[in-house]
Design an enzyme around this catalytic site. Structure first.
Site, PDB file in Angstrom:
ATOM      1  N   PRO A   2      11.308   3.896  -4.143  1.00 59.64           N
ATOM      2  CA  PRO A   2      10.140   4.047  -5.026  1.00 59.64           C
ATOM      3  C   PRO A   2       8.866   4.334  -4.234  1.00 59.64           C
ATOM      4  CG  PRO A   2      11.331   2.003  -5.470  1.00 59.64           C
ATOM      5  CD  PRO A   2      11.889   2.565  -4.220  1.00 59.64           C
ATOM      6  N   GLU A   3       8.123   5.316  -4.687  1.00 63.21           N
ATOM      7  CA  GLU A   3       6.832   5.626  -4.090  1.00 63.21           C
ATOM      8  C   GLU A   3       5.756   5.353  -5.144  1.00 63.21           C
ATOM      9  OE1 GLU A   3       6.751   9.449  -2.084  1.00 63.21           O
ATOM     10  OE2 GLU A   3       8.891   9.356  -1.702  1.00 63.21           O
TER      11      GLU A   3
END
Ligand SMILES: [Zn+2]
Length: 299
Positions: A2-3
């Site tokens: 996840p960014e």
């Protein structure tokens, strides 16, 4: 992994659902999640707290609690924060706990469970178990995040600010964007997408950007992140949004994971190289490799 767009998606979906709710009980099922604090100590400290809100800083989720405290969570590689109805994973007709093989993937990877006062539960699931959480007094938050770089969706993210951070740096632009102490929240996916949008080669030295490049990169980082948020994030491996749904950004990547496919702009082949140990996708024809600028002589 996840960014920023994935974390922002979770944040935007969850906040209206959980704001003002009371956490009846936090059950920490994995000591790695809370370490070095013992699971029962963290669980006890958070149980009974009322949720003031949910914010994001970089890739961190900030669960604001009463008593001027914040539970900081990081999803790391494979963490997900999912809102669930309480009974979903126990078979109500048989009234027994399901066998391991029958249980949902989420339940098998459950690391922490927040029981809310409306009967719903917030689950932190994490197959690879790198996710973490820690409780801080609000007064200590600034110090904890002092080393985190500029927030790219904030008004402080300007070409001038980016130029200041990049000045004199010989690191490739790709590594520069991945460095959380420079720009917070950008990871492998959105760094590739932003550099493509800015028409900048990932191996260009960060300090070689001129005014027009800084402006292009600034706009490109924001555009790439916003595209990610609009698509509900990217799901390559395990990421799910707060409703347990996959994001769709992976279908809209311009270059990331598109090795050998045609460049959306020139039709040439997308290339893949490794920068800072990470697969990096770009168009060799469209993305200009900047030359290193000679250092200014000091007086
Ligand atoms: Zn191209």
């Amino acid at each position: 992994m996840p960014e920023l767009p994935e974390v922002e998606t979770v944040c935007r979906q969850l906040e209206p659902e959980i704001e003002g709710r009371r956490i009846e009980r936090l059950e920490v099922l994995d000591g790695r999640w809370s370490r070095p604090v013992p699971p029962e100590v963290l669980g006890e400290a958070v149980s009974g707290a009322t949720i003031r809100g949910l914010d994001r800083r970089g890739k961190y989720l900030l669960l604001r609690l009463d008593g001027e405290r914040t539970l900081v969570m990081h999803l790391r590689m494979t963490g997900n924060l999912i809102l669930r109805e309480g009974e979903e994973t126990i078979d109500p007709s048989e009234g027994r706990r399901l066998y391991e093989s029958e249980r949902s993937t989420e339940e098998r990877h459950l690391r922490a469970r927040f029981a809310l006062d409306d009967g719903r539960e917030l689950w932190f699931t994490d197959p690879r178990r790198f996710g973490e959480a820690f409780l801080l007094d609000d007064a200590d938050l600034d110090q904890r995040f002092a080393k985190l770089g500029v927030e790219p969706l904030s008004p402080e993210f300007t070409p001038a600010a980016l130029g200041e951070t990049a000045a004199g740096r010989t690191a490739p632009l790709k590594s520069f964007l991945l460095d959380q102490s420079r720009v917070a929240g950008v990871g492998n996916i959105y760094a590739d997408e932003a550099l493509y949008r800015a028409r900048l080669h990932p191996l260009s030295p960060a300090g070689s950007m001129k005014a027009e490049h800084l402006e292009a990169l600034c706009d490109a980082v924001v555009a790439a992140l916003e595209a990610g948020i609009d698509a509900g994030g990217s799901t390559i491996d395990d990421y799910r949004d707060a409703r347990g749904e996959k994001g769709t950004m992976q279908d809209e990547f311009l270059v990331h994971t598109r090795e050998g496919e045609p460049c959306p702009s020139c039709g040439g082949e997308i290339d893949r190289i490794v920068v800072a140990g990470r697969s990096t996708y770009f168009c060799p024809a469209c993305q200009v490799k900047l030359r290193r600028r000679p250092r200014r002589r000091r007086r």
